[in-house]
Design a protein around this motif. Structure first.
Motif, PDB file in Angstrom:
ATOM      1  N   LEU A 184       7.110   0.572   4.150  1.00  0.00           N
ATOM      2  CA  LEU A 184       6.358  -0.645   4.477  1.00  0.00           C
ATOM      3  C   LEU A 184       4.933  -0.302   4.909  1.00  0.00           C
ATOM      4  O   LEU A 184       3.980  -0.994   4.552  1.00  0.00           O
ATOM      5  N   LEU A 185       4.791   0.761   5.682  1.00  0.00           N
ATOM      6  CA  LEU A 185       3.448   1.184   6.115  1.00  0.00           C
ATOM      7  C   LEU A 185       2.585   1.557   4.914  1.00  0.00           C
ATOM      8  O   LEU A 185       1.422   1.146   4.819  1.00  0.00           O
TER       9      LEU A 185
ATOM     10  N   GLN B  28       2.995   0.629   1.762  1.00  0.00           N
ATOM     11  CA  GLN B  28       2.698  -0.596   1.002  1.00  0.00           C
ATOM     12  C   GLN B  28       1.585  -1.410   1.652  1.00  0.00           C
ATOM     13  O   GLN B  28       0.763  -2.025   0.982  1.00  0.00           O
ATOM     14  N   ALA B  29       1.568  -1.394   2.979  1.00  0.00           N
ATOM     15  CA  ALA B  29       0.566  -2.174   3.706  1.00  0.00           C
ATOM     16  C   ALA B  29      -0.815  -1.526   3.633  1.00  0.00           C
ATOM     17  O   ALA B  29      -1.818  -2.148   3.967  1.00  0.00           O
ATOM     18  N   GLY B  30      -0.861  -0.253   3.193  1.00  0.00           N
ATOM     19  CA  GLY B  30      -2.162   0.384   3.010  1.00  0.00           C
ATOM     20  C   GLY B  30      -2.451   1.547   3.950  1.00  0.00           C
ATOM     21  O   GLY B  30      -3.545   2.117   3.920  1.00  0.00           O
ATOM     22  N   VAL B  31      -1.462   1.886   4.795  1.00  0.00           N
ATOM     23  CA  VAL B  31      -1.638   3.018   5.702  1.00  0.00           C
ATOM     24  C   VAL B  31      -1.586   4.323   4.896  1.00  0.00           C
ATOM     25  O   VAL B  31      -0.825   4.430   3.942  1.00  0.00           O
ATOM     26  N   THR B  32      -2.410   5.309   5.248  1.00  0.00           N
ATOM     27  CA  THR B  32      -2.435   6.556   4.476  1.00  0.00           C
ATOM     28  C   THR B  32      -2.041   7.787   5.300  1.00  0.00           C
ATOM     29  O   THR B  32      -1.952   8.890   4.766  1.00  0.00           O
ATOM     30  N   SER B  33      -1.834   7.623   6.615  1.00  0.00           N
ATOM     31  CA  SER B  33      -1.336   8.714   7.454  1.00  0.00           C
ATOM     32  C   SER B  33      -0.241   8.167   8.365  1.00  0.00           C
ATOM     33  O   SER B  33      -0.351   7.042   8.858  1.00  0.00           O
ATOM     34  N   ILE B  34       0.790   8.973   8.565  1.00  0.00           N
ATOM     35  CA  ILE B  34       1.918   8.523   9.387  1.00  0.00           C
ATOM     36  C   ILE B  34       2.281   9.575  10.430  1.00  0.00           C
ATOM     37  O   ILE B  34       2.446  10.752  10.099  1.00  0.00           O
ATOM     38  N   LEU B  35       2.373   9.128  11.678  1.00  0.00           N
ATOM     39  CA  LEU B  35       2.899   9.976  12.747  1.00  0.00           C
ATOM     40  C   LEU B  35       4.348   9.553  12.965  1.00  0.00           C
ATOM     41  O   LEU B  35       4.625   8.412  13.322  1.00  0.00           O
TER      42      LEU B  35
ATOM     43  N   SER C  29      -5.556   2.873   9.340  1.00  0.00           N
ATOM     44  CA  SER C  29      -5.128   3.845   8.329  1.00  0.00           C
ATOM     45  C   SER C  29      -4.008   4.750   8.833  1.00  0.00           C
ATOM     46  O   SER C  29      -3.418   5.491   8.064  1.00  0.00           O
ATOM     47  N   ILE C  30      -3.709   4.689  10.144  1.00  0.00           N
ATOM     48  CA  ILE C  30      -2.653   5.534  10.712  1.00  0.00           C
ATOM     49  C   ILE C  30      -1.515   4.673  11.255  1.00  0.00           C
ATOM     50  O   ILE C  30      -1.744   3.787  12.083  1.00  0.00           O
ATOM     51  N   GLY C  31      -0.310   4.934  10.776  1.00  0.00           N
ATOM     52  CA  GLY C  31       0.873   4.233  11.266  1.00  0.00           C
ATOM     53  C   GLY C  31       1.747   5.163  12.075  1.00  0.00           C
ATOM     54  O   GLY C  31       1.764   6.373  11.830  1.00  0.00           O
ATOM     55  N   VAL C  32       2.464   4.595  13.044  1.00  0.00           N
ATOM     56  CA  VAL C  32       3.359   5.390  13.884  1.00  0.00           C
ATOM     57  C   VAL C  32       4.780   4.858  13.680  1.00  0.00           C
ATOM     58  O   VAL C  32       5.028   3.663  13.871  1.00  0.00           O
ATOM     59  N   VAL C  33       5.685   5.726  13.254  1.00  0.00           N
ATOM     60  CA  VAL C  33       7.079   5.319  13.067  1.00  0.00           C
ATOM     61  C   VAL C  33       7.854   5.642  14.346  1.00  0.00           C
ATOM     62  O   VAL C  33       7.997   6.809  14.721  1.00  0.00           O
ATOM     63  N   ALA C  34       8.319   4.585  15.024  1.00  0.00           N
ATOM     64  CA  ALA C  34       9.045   4.746  16.284  1.00  0.00           C
ATOM     65  C   ALA C  34      10.379   4.020  16.201  1.00  0.00           C
ATOM     66  O   ALA C  34      10.880   3.485  17.183  1.00  0.00           O
ATOM     67  N   THR C  35      10.963   4.020  15.014  1.00  0.00           N
ATOM     68  CA  THR C  35      12.248   3.355  14.775  1.00  0.00           C
ATOM     69  C   THR C  35      13.378   4.367  14.968  1.00  0.00           C
ATOM     70  O   THR C  35      13.134   5.564  15.057  1.00  0.00           O
ATOM     71  N   PRO C  36      14.641   3.882  14.970  1.00  0.00           N
ATOM     72  CA  PRO C  36      15.752   4.839  14.877  1.00  0.00           C
ATOM     73  C   PRO C  36      15.676   5.579  13.535  1.00  0.00           C
ATOM     74  O   PRO C  36      15.020   5.103  12.593  1.00  0.00           O
ATOM     75  N   ALA C  37      16.365   6.703  13.458  1.00  0.00           N
ATOM     76  CA  ALA C  37      16.328   7.532  12.247  1.00  0.00           C
ATOM     77  C   ALA C  37      16.695   6.727  11.001  1.00  0.00           C
ATOM     78  O   ALA C  37      16.049   6.861   9.958  1.00  0.00           O
ATOM     79  N   SER C  38      17.690   5.860  11.124  1.00  0.00           N
ATOM     80  CA  SER C  38      18.196   5.145   9.950  1.00  0.00           C
ATOM     81  C   SER C  38      17.176   4.173   9.368  1.00  0.00           C
ATOM     82  O   SER C  38      17.267   3.799   8.204  1.00  0.00           O
ATOM     83  N   ALA C  39      16.217   3.742  10.156  1.00  0.00           N
ATOM     84  CA  ALA C  39      15.236   2.753   9.689  1.00  0.00           C
ATOM     85  C   ALA C  39      13.884   3.382   9.353  1.00  0.00           C
ATOM     86  O   ALA C  39      12.968   2.690   8.901  1.00  0.00           O
ATOM     87  N   ALA C  40      13.759   4.680   9.556  1.00  0.00           N
ATOM     88  CA  ALA C  40      12.435   5.305   9.471  1.00  0.00           C
ATOM     89  C   ALA C  40      11.868   5.318   8.055  1.00  0.00           C
ATOM     90  O   ALA C  40      10.682   5.066   7.852  1.00  0.00           O
ATOM     91  N   GLN C  41      12.721   5.611   7.074  1.00  0.00           N
ATOM     92  CA  GLN C  41      12.214   5.663   5.691  1.00  0.00           C
ATOM     93  C   GLN C  41      11.698   4.287   5.260  1.00  0.00           C
ATOM     94  O   GLN C  41      10.624   4.181   4.667  1.00  0.00           O
ATOM     95  N   ASP C  42      12.452   3.241   5.587  1.00  0.00           N
ATOM     96  CA  ASP C  42      11.990   1.876   5.275  1.00  0.00           C
ATOM     97  C   ASP C  42      10.662   1.586   5.960  1.00  0.00           C
ATOM     98  O   ASP C  42       9.758   1.007   5.361  1.00  0.00           O
ATOM     99  N   ALA C  43      10.559   1.980   7.207  1.00  0.00           N
ATOM    100  CA  ALA C  43       9.330   1.734   7.967  1.00  0.00           C
ATOM    101  C   ALA C  43       8.151   2.443   7.293  1.00  0.00           C
ATOM    102  O   ALA C  43       7.067   1.868   7.132  1.00  0.00           O
ATOM    103  N   ALA C  44       8.387   3.682   6.863  1.00  0.00           N
ATOM    104  CA  ALA C  44       7.314   4.448   6.216  1.00  0.00           C
ATOM    105  C   ALA C  44       6.887   3.761   4.922  1.00  0.00           C
ATOM    106  O   ALA C  44       5.693   3.651   4.624  1.00  0.00           O
TER     107      ALA C  44
END
Lengths: 229, 229
Positions: B168-169, B171-178, B151-166
């Motif tokens: 995708l997380l 959509q995949a069902g994650v409900t908290s993001i660090l 339920s927890i995803g960690v975004v460790a991408t460059p700034a430009s890719a972070a929104q996309d990563a969030a």
């Protein structure tokens, strides 16, 4: 608007938002944006516009009604206020997993905080190269701090070694410490510390996840009532 | 003191201090301490005692005058409140320098947040092993989240890719993001985010260093006057 500014103390909460504004303004500048309203900056920073205007007023920046703030000048003002007109070399104590991670993290150098050195107490780690910087013995700390004019130290040791690391940093002449160890450091008055604890952030998220689960199981949804007790 | 508790919302500031108390109490327990006063806990946590008592009252814990709080029970109460009675597997998006650092950082798993997977968009990174976890393709994100109940995803991408990563997380069902990327993420209502920006912490320290330098150069010391404007 004289040429001399009296330096007044800016509230801590404002200081902690200035880097956020700075990053946003940098991105806007890269996109060719020349001026920005407090509303827009507030939206991008996730705070309210009145707070943005108040924060920027501490820099002596008030914007122009209907036009907003000039991006390039605001970037200059924030960078000057934050002391980012020159680099601040940092020294890392602890070459374990976390120290290695930090030494290899490009973000430090790119944003004006080059790694001047990394030291460890473990002789087995001394001499190895992390992120392009050779690990040196802890005894060399004073020399690194003095020769590279380091004022910011990073504690990346286990919790049990963090207080010792902080004391060695202070003795060596460092006056600010970024602490990754999950302990509260005791430092002399006048030494600034900031703490980053990744587990704390995750535990705050797990609180919300836990709450989500129990609320979903026990209630029919809807906005939570505010506590009245 | 019934057996059923009504779950009420605890203030965010209190939630953010609970992990700090928990760590201190764990250390005290390791040293054989069985009860602790709010004064002592406050001293170790660097907050005032009244705040400690107020924070713990949200857990239904009031201590005993002259004795304090029972350490083991308080640990149990905080862990229950934070949802730490079971592990919360996390998934990391981004296997660059930072993602590698995080995957290799023992602190996550040790503190109840094992790394269930790490994914990257770059085919060159897929299949490599970081911190014992094989990097997988970004397409596998939904499967990792579902099969490991993440339920927890960690975004460790460059700034430009972070929104996309969030996105995708989510959509995949994650409900908290660090979020470690230096951007503010736009997420749907109900998704919790916490942000860690190492450069922000350093910039806050450089503000104080800068201030120290200019104050030392321009003034004879003494307490700064409060701004009156």
């Amino acid at each position: 608007m004289g040429t001399e500014r009296t330096r007044r103390r800016i509230p801590d909460a404002t200081v902690s938002r200035l880097p956020v504004y700075l990053r946003i303004l940098g991105e806007q500048a890269d996109e060719g944006v020349e001026s920005i309203s407090s509303d827009r900056l507030a939206e991008l920073a996730g705070v309210n516009a009145a707070k943005v205007r108040k924060d920027l007023s501490y820099l002596g920046s008030y914007g122009t009604r209907g036009v907003g703030y000039e991006v390039a000048y605001l970037v200059y003002q924030i960078r000057r206020e934050l002391g980012l007109t020159h680099d601040w070399p940092v020294v890392i104590v602890g070459a374990g997993n976390l120290g290695q991670a930090l030494a290899g993290y490009n973000g430090f150098g790119e944003r004006g905080f080059p790694v001047a050195g990394i030291v460890d107490v473990d002789p087995a780690k001394v001499g190895t190269v992390l992120g392009g910087v050779r690990v040196r013995a802890i005894d060399e700390l004073p020399q690194i701090v003095q020769s590279r004019r380091v004022s910011i130290g990073v504690v990346a040791t286990p919790a049990s070694a963090a207080q010792d690391a902080a004391e060695l940093l202070v003795q060596a002449g460092v006056t600010s410490i970024l602490n990754f160890a999950p302990v509260v450091l005791n430092v002399p008055a006048g030494i600034e510390t900031r703490k980053v604890d990744l587990a704390v952030e995750l535990q705050i998220l797990s609180y919300h996840e836990q709450r989500r689960t129990t609320t979903a199981a026990g209630a029919a949804g809807g906005a939570p009532k505010s506590a009245s007790a």
